[in-house]
Design an enzyme around this catalytic site. Structure first.
Site, PDB file in Angstrom:
ATOM      1  N   HIS A 138       0.877  -1.080  -0.061  1.00  0.00           N
ATOM      2  CA  HIS A 138      -0.060  -0.097   0.076  1.00  0.00           C
ATOM      3  C   HIS A 138       0.953   1.176   0.010  1.00  0.00           C
ATOM      4  CE1 HIS A 138      -2.786   3.028   1.826  1.00  0.00           C
ATOM      5  NE2 HIS A 138      -4.044   2.135   1.461  1.00  0.00           N
ATOM      6  N   ASP A 215       2.997  -4.176   8.261  1.00  0.00           N
ATOM      7  CA  ASP A 215       1.882  -3.569   7.958  1.00  0.00           C
ATOM      8  C   ASP A 215       0.593  -4.596   8.444  1.00  0.00           C
ATOM      9  OD1 ASP A 215      -0.515  -2.483   7.216  1.00  0.00           O
ATOM     10  OD2 ASP A 215       0.546  -1.768   5.090  1.00  0.00           O
ATOM     11  N   GLN A 218      -4.484  -5.018   7.158  1.00  0.00           N
ATOM     12  CA  GLN A 218      -5.621  -5.930   6.496  1.00  0.00           C
ATOM     13  C   GLN A 218      -5.437  -7.107   7.061  1.00  0.00           C
ATOM     14  OE1 GLN A 218      -8.069  -5.188   4.577  1.00  0.00           O
ATOM     15  NE2 GLN A 218      -7.142  -3.181   3.837  1.00  0.00           N
ATOM     16  N   LYS A 241     -10.464  -0.479  10.244  1.00  0.00           N
ATOM     17  CA  LYS A 241     -10.585  -1.527   9.593  1.00  0.00           C
ATOM     18  C   LYS A 241     -11.377  -2.492  10.565  1.00  0.00           C
ATOM     19  CE  LYS A 241      -7.303   0.142   6.109  1.00  0.00           C
ATOM     20  NZ  LYS A 241      -7.993   0.561   4.918  1.00  0.00           N
ATOM     21  N   CYS A 381      -4.793   2.408  -3.763  1.00  0.00           N
ATOM     22  CA  CYS A 381      -3.227   3.019  -3.241  1.00  0.00           C
ATOM     23  C   CYS A 381      -2.313   1.836  -3.311  1.00  0.00           C
ATOM     24  CB  CYS A 381      -3.542   3.103  -1.572  1.00  0.00           C
ATOM     25  SG  CYS A 381      -4.698   4.521  -1.435  1.00  0.00           S
TER      26      CYS A 381
HETATM   27  N1  PMP Z   1      -1.879  -0.629   4.685  1.00  0.00           N
HETATM   28  C1  PMP Z   1      -3.027  -1.329   4.096  1.00  0.00           C
HETATM   29  C2  PMP Z   1      -2.388  -2.656   3.819  1.00  0.00           C
HETATM   30  C3  PMP Z   1      -4.137  -0.817   4.027  1.00  0.00           C
HETATM   31  O1  PMP Z   1      -4.931  -1.743   3.422  1.00  0.00           O
HETATM   32  C4  PMP Z   1      -4.433   0.330   4.422  1.00  0.00           C
HETATM   33  C5  PMP Z   1      -5.530   1.166   4.007  1.00  0.00           C
HETATM   34  N2  PMP Z   1      -6.327   0.731   2.826  1.00  0.00           N
HETATM   35  C6  PMP Z   1      -3.432   1.148   5.007  1.00  0.00           C
HETATM   36  C7  PMP Z   1      -2.171   0.473   5.066  1.00  0.00           C
HETATM   37  C8  PMP Z   1      -3.512   2.641   5.351  1.00  0.00           C
HETATM   38  O2  PMP Z   1      -4.485   2.610   6.509  1.00  0.00           O
HETATM   39  P1  PMP Z   1      -4.879   3.929   6.940  1.00  0.00           P
HETATM   40  O3  PMP Z   1      -5.596   4.727   5.630  1.00  0.00           O
HETATM   41  O4  PMP Z   1      -6.107   3.554   7.894  1.00  0.00           O
HETATM   42  O5  PMP Z   1      -3.892   4.652   7.391  1.00  0.00           O
END
Ligand code: PMP
Length: 424
Positions: A138, A215, A218, A241, A381
């Protein structure tokens, strides 16, 4: 499979089935209609819906306990501090018995990763050092390192993706070199659903003494994760999430490591003593929580975690796996649709990313919306992933505890209607 013994991704023996009808009753938003249709919410990888208990905890905080924390010596300040700090302990428990001193609240997962890049990376990455990422990340686990590498003259490397939507680990031993100082990797892909073998990747990082950042944005909401069995230095994720409020993220690390790091933001709360031109830092985790934090949302987050704990993370995993299996089978009945990511549902979380050879994902998504179905269309993203698969966007359905097969049936039927609408 077990991702190198760290994440349990297969269904547990004898898992209880989820009572989806009952669970749905706990989520007020699911009672609303969209364009006159029942809301079928399949955008859970972007953010999840909120149970009544969390909404109530949030309202109750403001109705009965609102005050600033840590400083006040009055009843409300004491109560607010108690609620905020209680969530720290609940998060630590949810992680499998972590040390609460190693749980830092941030605004989101993105800020947690930026905290590491700033407070650890800026002081430990030197010109010519290497940071190993993956091609699946991401942007929130790419851009902070791009900024850091630019500033420090460091080199970024990426574990490559392969056609089946998993990481190609064949050359991992060559990608990790004595100059590798950090390996930062997502546990589960938001764009493909792939569950990564982070244990194997971390083991390679350890051979050269590199730090490991995971990270977990998910992963924590969807899979049982026990930090005692997981090899990492930093773990980042977001509350929103996993049924929690927006504006709350978590960075988890060993307190000794956090103590050895420089601060992230400077200001109130993170100091021990301030003089005209010098300051000393507070004990962790407060050293990394400058200023007034998001007190109410952190306080309410514990209700979301307790809700998940009451269901059981193995049950959450099994439920999503069964939905994923069903969705993939149903989507495969539409010949124009290509599903990206691993063929085997056991290797993925409850995320199904797909493209229809005849329709743009945005057009699909718009028609689905008319049927009450919320999915996501875009690059998620993850532009490196889109580039790898030679597309600019995919449609993505992502499941959670309040989804069932009916939701998938509505999704698939709406896809067929969308195709008809566009003349295919
Ligand atoms: N890492 C992953 C794998 C994500 O899916 C996301 C959110 N789509 C993020 C980081 C970023 O999370 P946040 O927008 O809550 O900071």
């Amino acid at each position: 499979m077990s991702a190198a013994g760290t994440i349990t991704s297969g269904p547990p023996a004898q898992a209880r089935k989820l009572d989806v009808a009952r669970i749905r009753g706990d989520f007020p938003i699911l009672k609303r209609q969209v364009h006159g249709k029942r809301l079928v919410y399949l955008d859970n990888a972007a953010t999840t819906q909120k149970p009544e208990c969390m909404i109530e905890a949030l309202g109750s905080f403001y109705r009965t306990s609102n005050a600033n924390i840590h400083r006040g010596i009055h009843k409300l300040a004491e109560e607010a501090t108690g609620l905020y700090e209680a969530t720290r302990k609940v998060v630590a428990r949810f992680l499998g018995g972590a040390d609460p001193h190693g749980v830092i609240f941030t605004r989101n997962c993105t800020e947690a990763i930026n905290l590491v890049a700033y407070a650890w990376g800026r002081h430990n990455i030197k010109p010519g050092d290497e940071v190993l990422l993956t091609e699946m990340e991401h942007h929130s686990n790419l851009v902070p390192w791009i900024i850091l590498a630019r500033e420090k003259g460091a080199v970024l490397k990426h574990i490559p993706l392969q056609e089946n939507g998993t990481l190609r680990l064949d050359d991992l031993d060559k990608l990790v070199t004595p100059r590798t100082k950090l390996v930062s990797c997502m546990m589960v892909s938001n764009a493909l659903g792939t569950i990564n073998p982070v244990g194997e990747i971390a083991a390679m990082a350890r051979r050269v003494g590199a730090k490991v950042l995971l990270d977990g944005a998910q992963a924590l909401p969807h899979l049982p994760v026990d930090v005692k069995k997981l090899d990492f230095d930093f773990l980042a994720f977001s509350a929103h999430k996993m049924l929690g409020p927006t504006g709350v993220g978590v960075l988890h690390a060993r307190p000794e490591l956090l103590r050895s790091m420089e601060p992230f933001l400077g200001g109130g709360e993170m100091i021990r003593e301030v003089r005209h031109d010098s300051a000393t830092w507070n004990e962790v985790p407060h050293k990394f929580e400058a200023g007034t934090p998001n007190i109410a949302d952190v306080a309410a987050f514990s209700s979301s975690i307790e809700y998940l704990e009451a269901i059981g993370m193995p049950q959450v995993r099994e439920h999503e796996l069964s939905l994923c299996r069903y969705a993939m089978a149903e989507l495969r009945k539409i010949p124009s649709i290509r599903i990206l990511g691993p063929e085997d549902p056991n290797l993925r979380s409850g995320v199904v990313s797909f493209v229809d050879q005849d329709l743009h994902p945005h057009d699909l998504s718009q028609i689905l919306d008319q049927h009450g179905v919320a999915i996501r269309a875009g690059h998620h993203c993850a532009q490196l992933v889109m580039r790898f698969f030679k597309t600019v966007a995919t449609a993505r359905a992502s499941f959670y505890i309040y989804n069932d097969r009916d939701d998938i049936d509505v999704l698939v039927e709406s896809l067929r209607l969308a195709r008809k609408y566009f003349g295919f």
